[in-house]
Design a protein around this motif. Sequence first.
Motif, PDB file in Angstrom:
ATOM      1  N   VAL B  11       0.879  -1.174   0.000  1.00  0.00           N
ATOM      2  CA  VAL B  11       0.000   0.000   0.000  1.00  0.00           C
ATOM      3  C   VAL B  11       0.909   1.213   0.000  1.00  0.00           C
ATOM      4  CG1 VAL B  11      -1.657   1.357   1.315  1.00  0.00           C
ATOM      5  CG2 VAL B  11      -1.891  -1.109   1.227  1.00  0.00           C
ATOM      6  N   LYS B  14       4.490   1.102   1.192  1.00  0.00           N
ATOM      7  CA  LYS B  14       4.683   0.082   2.208  1.00  0.00           C
ATOM      8  C   LYS B  14       4.507  -1.326   1.623  1.00  0.00           C
ATOM      9  CE  LYS B  14       2.752  -1.337   6.527  1.00  0.00           C
ATOM     10  NZ  LYS B  14       2.689  -1.019   7.912  1.00  0.00           N
ATOM     11  N   ILE B  16       3.533  -4.986   2.202  1.00  0.00           N
ATOM     12  CA  ILE B  16       2.754  -5.694   3.228  1.00  0.00           C
ATOM     13  C   ILE B  16       2.906  -7.207   3.123  1.00  0.00           C
ATOM     14  CG2 ILE B  16       0.471  -6.040   4.237  1.00  0.00           C
ATOM     15  CD1 ILE B  16      -0.322  -3.294   3.359  1.00  0.00           C
ATOM     16  N   ASN B  36      -0.204  -9.382  15.069  1.00  0.00           N
ATOM     17  CA  ASN B  36      -1.013  -8.280  14.557  1.00  0.00           C
ATOM     18  C   ASN B  36      -0.238  -7.500  13.511  1.00  0.00           C
ATOM     19  OD1 ASN B  36      -2.036  -7.898  17.918  1.00  0.00           O
ATOM     20  ND2 ASN B  36      -3.353  -8.612  16.265  1.00  0.00           N
ATOM     21  N   GLY B  37      -0.925  -7.136  12.473  1.00  0.00           N
ATOM     22  CA  GLY B  37      -0.327  -6.256  11.473  1.00  0.00           C
ATOM     23  C   GLY B  37       0.646  -6.935  10.534  1.00  0.00           C
ATOM     24  N   GLY B  39      -0.314  -8.792   7.923  1.00  0.00           N
ATOM     25  CA  GLY B  39      -0.852  -8.870   6.567  1.00  0.00           C
ATOM     26  C   GLY B  39      -1.878  -9.959   6.336  1.00  0.00           C
ATOM     27  N   LYS B  40      -2.419 -10.532   7.400  1.00  0.00           N
ATOM     28  CA  LYS B  40      -3.398 -11.621   7.254  1.00  0.00           C
ATOM     29  C   LYS B  40      -4.700 -11.129   6.611  1.00  0.00           C
ATOM     30  CE  LYS B  40      -3.301 -12.449  11.702  1.00  0.00           C
ATOM     31  NZ  LYS B  40      -2.450 -11.299  12.046  1.00  0.00           N
ATOM     32  N   SER B  41      -5.203  -9.997   7.140  1.00  0.00           N
ATOM     33  CA  SER B  41      -6.441  -9.459   6.545  1.00  0.00           C
ATOM     34  C   SER B  41      -6.183  -8.935   5.142  1.00  0.00           C
ATOM     35  CB  SER B  41      -7.023  -8.335   7.413  1.00  0.00           C
ATOM     36  OG  SER B  41      -7.428  -8.843   8.665  1.00  0.00           O
ATOM     37  N   THR B  42      -4.995  -8.418   4.938  1.00  0.00           N
ATOM     38  CA  THR B  42      -4.644  -7.946   3.593  1.00  0.00           C
ATOM     39  C   THR B  42      -4.747  -9.095   2.595  1.00  0.00           C
ATOM     40  OG1 THR B  42      -3.176  -6.291   4.539  1.00  0.00           O
ATOM     41  CG2 THR B  42      -2.836  -6.844   2.216  1.00  0.00           C
ATOM     42  N   TYR B  53      -5.005  -1.692  -2.978  1.00  0.00           N
ATOM     43  CA  TYR B  53      -3.691  -2.322  -2.803  1.00  0.00           C
ATOM     44  C   TYR B  53      -2.933  -2.316  -4.131  1.00  0.00           C
ATOM     45  CZ  TYR B  53      -5.953  -4.227   1.370  1.00  0.00           C
ATOM     46  OH  TYR B  53      -6.626  -4.367   2.557  1.00  0.00           O
ATOM     47  N   GLN B  85     -13.334  -9.707   9.410  1.00  0.00           N
ATOM     48  CA  GLN B  85     -12.828  -9.469  10.766  1.00  0.00           C
ATOM     49  C   GLN B  85     -13.661  -8.367  11.426  1.00  0.00           C
ATOM     50  OE1 GLN B  85      -8.650  -8.370  11.003  1.00  0.00           O
ATOM     51  NE2 GLN B  85      -8.653  -8.409  13.239  1.00  0.00           N
ATOM     52  N   GLU B 171     -10.544 -14.160  11.595  1.00  0.00           N
ATOM     53  CA  GLU B 171     -10.751 -14.000  13.042  1.00  0.00           C
ATOM     54  C   GLU B 171     -12.216 -14.101  13.435  1.00  0.00           C
ATOM     55  OE1 GLU B 171      -8.563 -11.282  15.333  1.00  0.00           O
ATOM     56  OE2 GLU B 171      -6.953 -11.048  13.862  1.00  0.00           O
ATOM     57  N   HIS B 203      -5.942 -16.150  16.077  1.00  0.00           N
ATOM     58  CA  HIS B 203      -4.860 -15.969  17.042  1.00  0.00           C
ATOM     59  C   HIS B 203      -4.897 -17.051  18.119  1.00  0.00           C
ATOM     60  CE1 HIS B 203      -3.557 -12.124  15.451  1.00  0.00           C
ATOM     61  NE2 HIS B 203      -4.788 -11.675  15.471  1.00  0.00           N
TER      62      HIS B 203
HETATM   63  N1  LIG Z   1      -4.969   0.838   3.346  1.00  0.00           N
HETATM   64  C1  LIG Z   1      -3.848   0.770   4.090  1.00  0.00           C
HETATM   65  N2  LIG Z   1      -3.061   1.864   4.226  1.00  0.00           N
HETATM   66  C2  LIG Z   1      -1.931   1.806   4.963  1.00  0.00           C
HETATM   67  N3  LIG Z   1      -1.551   0.724   5.624  1.00  0.00           N
HETATM   68  C3  LIG Z   1      -2.285  -0.388   5.533  1.00  0.00           C
HETATM   69  C4  LIG Z   1      -3.481  -0.432   4.766  1.00  0.00           C
HETATM   70  N4  LIG Z   1      -4.028  -1.660   4.854  1.00  0.00           N
HETATM   71  C5  LIG Z   1      -3.204  -2.350   5.657  1.00  0.00           C
HETATM   72  N5  LIG Z   1      -2.150  -1.602   6.061  1.00  0.00           N
HETATM   73  C6  LIG Z   1      -1.077  -2.010   6.957  1.00  0.00           C
HETATM   74  O1  LIG Z   1      -0.658  -3.281   6.565  1.00  0.00           O
HETATM   75  C7  LIG Z   1      -0.324  -4.068   7.686  1.00  0.00           C
HETATM   76  C8  LIG Z   1      -1.096  -5.363   7.638  1.00  0.00           C
HETATM   77  O2  LIG Z   1      -2.476  -5.128   7.958  1.00  0.00           O
HETATM   78  P1  LIG Z   1      -3.499  -6.312   8.128  1.00  0.00           P
HETATM   79  O3  LIG Z   1      -4.810  -5.701   8.450  1.00  0.00           O
HETATM   80  O4  LIG Z   1      -3.433  -7.157   6.939  1.00  0.00           O
HETATM   81  O5  LIG Z   1      -2.924  -7.067   9.399  1.00  0.00           O
HETATM   82  P2  LIG Z   1      -3.443  -8.378  10.140  1.00  0.00           P
HETATM   83  O6  LIG Z   1      -2.385  -9.376  10.030  1.00  0.00           O
HETATM   84  O7  LIG Z   1      -4.782  -8.741   9.668  1.00  0.00           O
HETATM   85  O8  LIG Z   1      -3.509  -7.862  11.653  1.00  0.00           O
HETATM   86  P3  LIG Z   1      -4.521  -8.232  12.853  1.00  0.00           P
HETATM   87  O9  LIG Z   1      -4.063  -9.501  13.445  1.00  0.00           O
HETATM   88  O10 LIG Z   1      -4.335  -7.113  13.807  1.00  0.00           O
HETATM   89  O11 LIG Z   1      -5.886  -8.280  12.291  1.00  0.00           O
HETATM   90  C9  LIG Z   1      -0.599  -3.210   8.894  1.00  0.00           C
HETATM   91  O12 LIG Z   1       0.596  -2.626   9.324  1.00  0.00           O
HETATM   92  C10 LIG Z   1      -1.531  -2.172   8.389  1.00  0.00           C
HETATM   93  O13 LIG Z   1      -1.421  -0.963   9.107  1.00  0.00           O
END
Ligand SMILES: Nc1ncnc2c1ncn2[C@@H]1O[C@H](COP(=O)(O)OP(=O)(O)OP(=O)(O)O)[C@@H](O)[C@H]1O
Lengths: 379, 246
Positions: B11, B14, B16, B36-37, B39-42, B53, B85, B171, B203
Amino acid sequence: MAGLKNNSKLKDDLIDKINNLTFLDKEQWKYTNFNYLSNFNFDKNISKNSLSIKKNDSIEVLSINDLNEDSEKNYLKFFNKIIPQENKFILYNTAYFHNGYFFNVNKNIDDAYALIESNITVNSKNNFSNDRIIFNFNKSSKTTILFNEKNTKQIKNNAVYELFLDNNSCVDFIIFSNQPSATKILNLSAKINKDAILNIYTINISGELIKNNYFINLDKQNSKCNFNGIDLLNKKNHIDNYIEVNHNNKNTFSNINYNNILDGYSKGIFYAKTVINENCSQSEALQSNKNMLLSKSSSIHSNPQLIINNDDVQCAHGSTTGEIDSDALFYMQSRGISENKAKKMLINSFLFKIINKMKDKKILSSINNEIDSWINNVD
Amino acid sequence: MLKINKLNVGVDDKNILNNINLEINKGELHVIMGRNGTGKSTLSNIITGKDGYNIGGGEVLYKNKNLLDMSTEDRALEGIFMSFQYPVSIPGLNTMHFLRTSVNSIRKHQNKEEYSSGEFIKVFKEKLAIVGLDESFAKRSVNDGFSGGEKKRFEILQMLLIEPKLVILDETDSGLDIDALRIVANGINNFKSKNNSFLLITHYYRIIEYLNPDFVHVLLDVKIVKSGDQKLALKLEENGYGWLKK
Ligand SMILES: Nc1ncnc2c1ncn2[C@@H]1O[C@H](COP(=O)(O)OP(=O)(O)OP(=O)(O)O)[C@@H](O)[C@H]1O
Ligand SMILES: [Mg+2]
């Protein structure tokens, strides 16, 4: 003959007053051209009997032209008593109204119903018609009033409605307008007594130039007003709404919810002013205005104001303007709903949540159908 | 069913996800765990087609078709479903209207007969009982004012109504009480068959115990750093992620 209809002395006084009227609420007319509107003719007696009224037996409807002595006395208790006087269009109406009606709703009934439709069949050119309707809702009555204004003609109307809600009465007051070529001025005043509830629903689908002013007075304890409004605008539609709510007693409640959808080059104005006066402890005032812009060229001016002169009250106000919620759109698309369909469903729900408490579900569903057919023309 | 090859996602500037490879076959249940963070939801959003993205390379194939070329709704019509989620609330949109529109769009696409409103109410009630929600939800707006746990059950309700081929559960177990977790896990187990596939993001070990996954992957710092079976999840539950550090 009643009121000012044929009283030429009073009429002359009024016209004097109109000509000398200098006061003009600048804030209220900031975005709508006052001079443009006031240059039309308001004194040409056109479109007589252009209102058709259907109602049930719980309401007595009198044409102001044929009041007898008793009913005239009763009517004069209400006529011109609460409507502001420093407003040119109201004065014009008082001087020249020709469609005048007095609605008297029986006490202790729970099914009063009236449908009011206008049936102007010619373009109005430069002449405004002046409708004047007084509603007296007697004690413990429950009423639904529906204005069904559907017209494709270039009509011009300057209406004044005066509403009196006696103790413990409850009113759904619905104004549905779908008049793409209308130029319309409405001034509505309401006086709400103890334990009475006024639910206003105003639904404006298009309109060339619409200026609505509402003056709501919560005069007695435990009086309530729920003001629910939606506007669906496109092309060069222009709708300007001013809503004034005065809390004049303890334990009073007001809640304004107004949502607008704007497309094309349309312009909307939302200006609400809720005043809670000093002696009005334990009162609650809410204002919410949400706007969805579907085009880059549409615009909205939102000004929700709370003026609070008492500490012991609860208030909240807010205004948001944005595009369609992209998260909601994604959620729906991820459920197999096409983008176009999802958009339409979201627009509908954005509007529907404002009006869905309407008591008469038949009216609600026919209004919702009109909303849907407007939405179906959105691309 | 789903094949991800050398996928890179970012993104703005960044990074991811980096060089993600994952293959989920028919009838399999895969788990992704990770801090957390990471990239799973990504990853879930990429599979469902959310925009915003940058795909910096790689491919995602679903039933051997290039998924990245398809719109979100086409993916849903073709059988992809994600339990969000954070389910989105839509004030004013009636739950039944939403569900029936969704289910019928998908049924129509699959050449199945669309449900009449009477038929739909019957199916709705049947599935509602499985997830333990009461019938008053039919009258409410989508996710509006639902508690955290109710939203998750509502996601599972949609899965049961839609009968997708590939289910992503992001989740879905978070925020569920002990009974609700069992109810949701049973719902998933009952629906799971040799014809559909699951990707579960979690988790916690507890839901894994209920679902008996075929594979467990760990996503750490933009990459899948380890894959194994259920024992890997247990080890993570006991020891955290520290020991996996490169
Ligand atoms: N649209 C966006 N703009 C900027 N950063 C983003 C965006 N979408 C995701 N990110 C960043 O990408 C990273 C991964 O986010 P993601 O939501 O995929 O994490 P996750 O593994 O699902 O976390 P969690 O366990 O907390 O749900 C995070 O650091 C998040 O801040
Ligand atoms: Mg996440």
